[in-house]
Design a protein around this motif. Structure first.
Motif, PDB file in Angstrom:
ATOM      1  N   UNK A  71       0.864  -1.171   0.000  1.00 53.63           N
ATOM      2  CA  UNK A  71       0.000   0.000   0.000  1.00 53.63           C
ATOM      3  C   UNK A  71       0.906   1.229   0.000  1.00 53.63           C
ATOM      4  N   UNK A  72       0.601   2.181  -0.862  1.00 60.54           N
ATOM      5  CA  UNK A  72       1.381   3.406  -0.992  1.00 60.54           C
ATOM      6  C   UNK A  72       0.437   4.596  -0.887  1.00 60.54           C
ATOM      7  N   UNK A  73       1.002   5.756  -0.561  1.00 61.51           N
ATOM      8  CA  UNK A  73       0.190   6.948  -0.511  1.00 61.51           C
ATOM      9  C   UNK A  73       1.036   8.191  -0.401  1.00 61.51           C
ATOM     10  N   UNK A  74       0.412   9.336  -0.667  1.00 62.85           N
ATOM     11  CA  UNK A  74       1.102  10.617  -0.577  1.00 62.85           C
ATOM     12  C   UNK A  74       0.334  11.539   0.355  1.00 62.85           C
ATOM     13  N   UNK A  75       1.045  12.246   1.231  1.00 65.23           N
ATOM     14  CA  UNK A  75       0.434  13.205   2.140  1.00 65.23           C
ATOM     15  C   UNK A  75      -0.584  12.493   3.040  1.00 65.23           C
ATOM     16  N   UNK A  76      -1.848  12.878   3.018  1.00 66.28           N
ATOM     17  CA  UNK A  76      -2.849  12.195   3.835  1.00 66.28           C
ATOM     18  C   UNK A  76      -2.993  10.737   3.387  1.00 66.28           C
ATOM     19  N   UNK A  77      -2.647  10.472   2.130  1.00 68.07           N
ATOM     20  CA  UNK A  77      -2.638   9.107   1.640  1.00 68.07           C
ATOM     21  C   UNK A  77      -1.551   8.265   2.285  1.00 68.07           C
ATOM     22  N   UNK A  78      -0.439   8.924   2.679  1.00 72.36           N
ATOM     23  CA  UNK A  78       0.621   8.200   3.388  1.00 72.36           C
ATOM     24  C   UNK A  78       0.142   7.791   4.778  1.00 72.36           C
ATOM     25  N   UNK A  79      -0.596   8.701   5.443  1.00 73.69           N
ATOM     26  CA  UNK A  79      -1.196   8.347   6.733  1.00 73.69           C
ATOM     27  C   UNK A  79      -2.171   7.191   6.564  1.00 73.69           C
ATOM     28  N   UNK A  80      -2.911   7.224   5.461  1.00 76.51           N
ATOM     29  CA  UNK A  80      -3.841   6.131   5.154  1.00 76.51           C
ATOM     30  C   UNK A  80      -3.089   4.821   4.973  1.00 76.51           C
ATOM     31  N   UNK A  81      -1.945   4.898   4.266  1.00 76.61           N
ATOM     32  CA  UNK A  81      -1.150   3.687   4.036  1.00 76.61           C
ATOM     33  C   UNK A  81      -0.664   3.087   5.354  1.00 76.61           C
ATOM     34  N   UNK A  82      -0.191   3.946   6.249  1.00 76.48           N
ATOM     35  CA  UNK A  82       0.305   3.459   7.543  1.00 76.48           C
ATOM     36  C   UNK A  82      -0.824   2.829   8.354  1.00 76.48           C
TER      37      UNK A  82
END
Length: 381
Positions: free
Chosen positions: A274-285
């Motif tokens: 799972x990958x993400x950027x910005x708030x998407x990175x928080x989502x990934x974690x």
């Protein structure tokens, strides 16, 4: 400070609009036009803008999948290795005018002005991926679920997703319906075909726009609630794709001409990230903490807008960093590939970029350049 930035954006766009259709009619908006011939204020040679092609050995195809006639259904854009010669149609970058309205709201621009600007200057932008090209079976591909940042949507990170697909990954870019997207939608019932959707408003569509904080509202409770929904949407997308991999039939609300049966037994179920950027990175974690099937990876240099803006406007509105966006995204993609090879156990040559993961290399900062708090942050549970 935030309000001043948005007011500046409005007045600057307004001025550019009128100068571009007035006495400077031949000058294109350097900040957004992919047809821009020269950067504003620059006497350098001609420079064109566009979303970069994937550098890997695979041709890249692209399609959309929406399931269920409710807001609880899944919605994502799929990037994948494709068969050559099965489609000649380029993929439209921003597929619907409603997304322009959402971006305008997010940027605090009047909708009519924003829609006019976006339509005129990026309305014809396409991504270097073939729309509905046939999936290339015969291999086991690792899978990436991608989560976008605040104010974005499923198509805005196509440069990253296309690069991953060109290197042999299947990537599902989820469009979140938690009101963190600039805009998204779902079908309530009996959708019309895509061609009709482009021509007329569809009363069976329900559009969802970005939810701004109310005056005096605390941000954490809203983001916490959105994070929970985003996590569930990523897990739901994974379940759906793994079901397709097992041969389950999928009904696409969008009625697109794509053969999902070709994906059967094409996912390497031991290599899912799972990958993400910005708030998407928080989502990934958060997703990693919720579902053990994900093995893992984790500012304006990453969304596609950075490739479509000249230096002048890009610097003013912080759409560009100090280095060329193509260099920045190339470093990020290589580091991501090296990370994925290490943690997914891939047998590729991505380990040649291991040094980037360790913070070694030109334009790479070891560790972090962010001052971390000395106290433990509040739990997101």
């Amino acid at each position: 400070m935030q309000s001043s930035k948005f007011n500046l954006l409005f007045h600057f766009c307004y001025w550019l609009l009128w100068t571009s259709i007035g006495k400077l009619g031949e000058i294109k908006l350097a900040g957004l036009s992919v047809n821009a011939q020269k950067e504003m204020g620059s006497k350098s040679s001609t420079k064109c803008y566009g979303i970069p092609e994937g550098k890997g050995p695979y041709s890249v195809g692209c399609t959309d999948l929406m399931t269920d006639y409710t807001i609880q259904g899944s919605f994502f854009r799929l990037y994948y290795p494709s068969q050559n010669g099965t489609s000649s149609e380029e993929t439209k970058w921003i597929p619907r005018k409603e997304y322009y309205r959402g971006l305008s709201d997010f940027l605090n621009i009047y909708r009519m002005l924003g829609e006019t600007l976006f339509q005129h200057y990026v309305g014809s932008v396409t991504c270097p991926a073939k729309w509905n090209a046939a999936f290339k079976p015969g291999e086991k591909y690792p899978l990436i679920i991608f989560s976008h940042g605040l104010g974005a949507f499923r198509t805005i990170y196509s440069a990253i997703c296309i690069e991953m697909a060109s290197q042999g990954f299947i990537v599902a870019a989820v469009e979140h319906r938690d009101k963190s997207s600039s805009a998204t939608y779902y079908h309530k019932e009996n959708p019309v075909c895509e061609a009709q959707e482009e021509a007329t408003e569809n009363p069976n569509e329900e559009w969802i726009y970005y939810r701004k904080l109310k005056r005096g509202e605390q941000e954490f409770p809203l983001r916490h609630q959105q994070l929970q929904q985003r996590t569930e949407e990523c897990i739901k997308a994974l379940d759906l794709i793994l079901g397709i991999n097992n041969g389950n039939h999928v009904a696409n609300v969008l009625s697109l001409n794509f053969d999902w049966t070709l994906l059967k037994e094409s996912i390497d179920t031991d290599r899912i990230a799972v990958m993400g950027h910005s708030f998407g990175a928080a989502t990934a974690i958060k997703t990693l903490s919720k579902d053990a099937r994900f093995k893992g990876s984790v500012h304006q240099s990453f969304p596609d807008f950075t490739f479509l803006s000249g230096n002048f406007v890009g610097k003013i509105f912080k759409l560009k960093g100090d280095i060329d966006p193509n260099i920045a995204i190339d470093i990020s993609n290589k580091a991501s590939l090296a990370f994925l090879q290490k943690h997914l156990g891939l047998k590729k040559d991505f380990d040649q970029w291991d040094a980037l993961v360790d913070g070694e290399g030109h334009n790479v900062i070891p560790g972090t350049n962010i001052d971390l708090p000395s106290t433990q942050p509040e739990s997101l549970e």
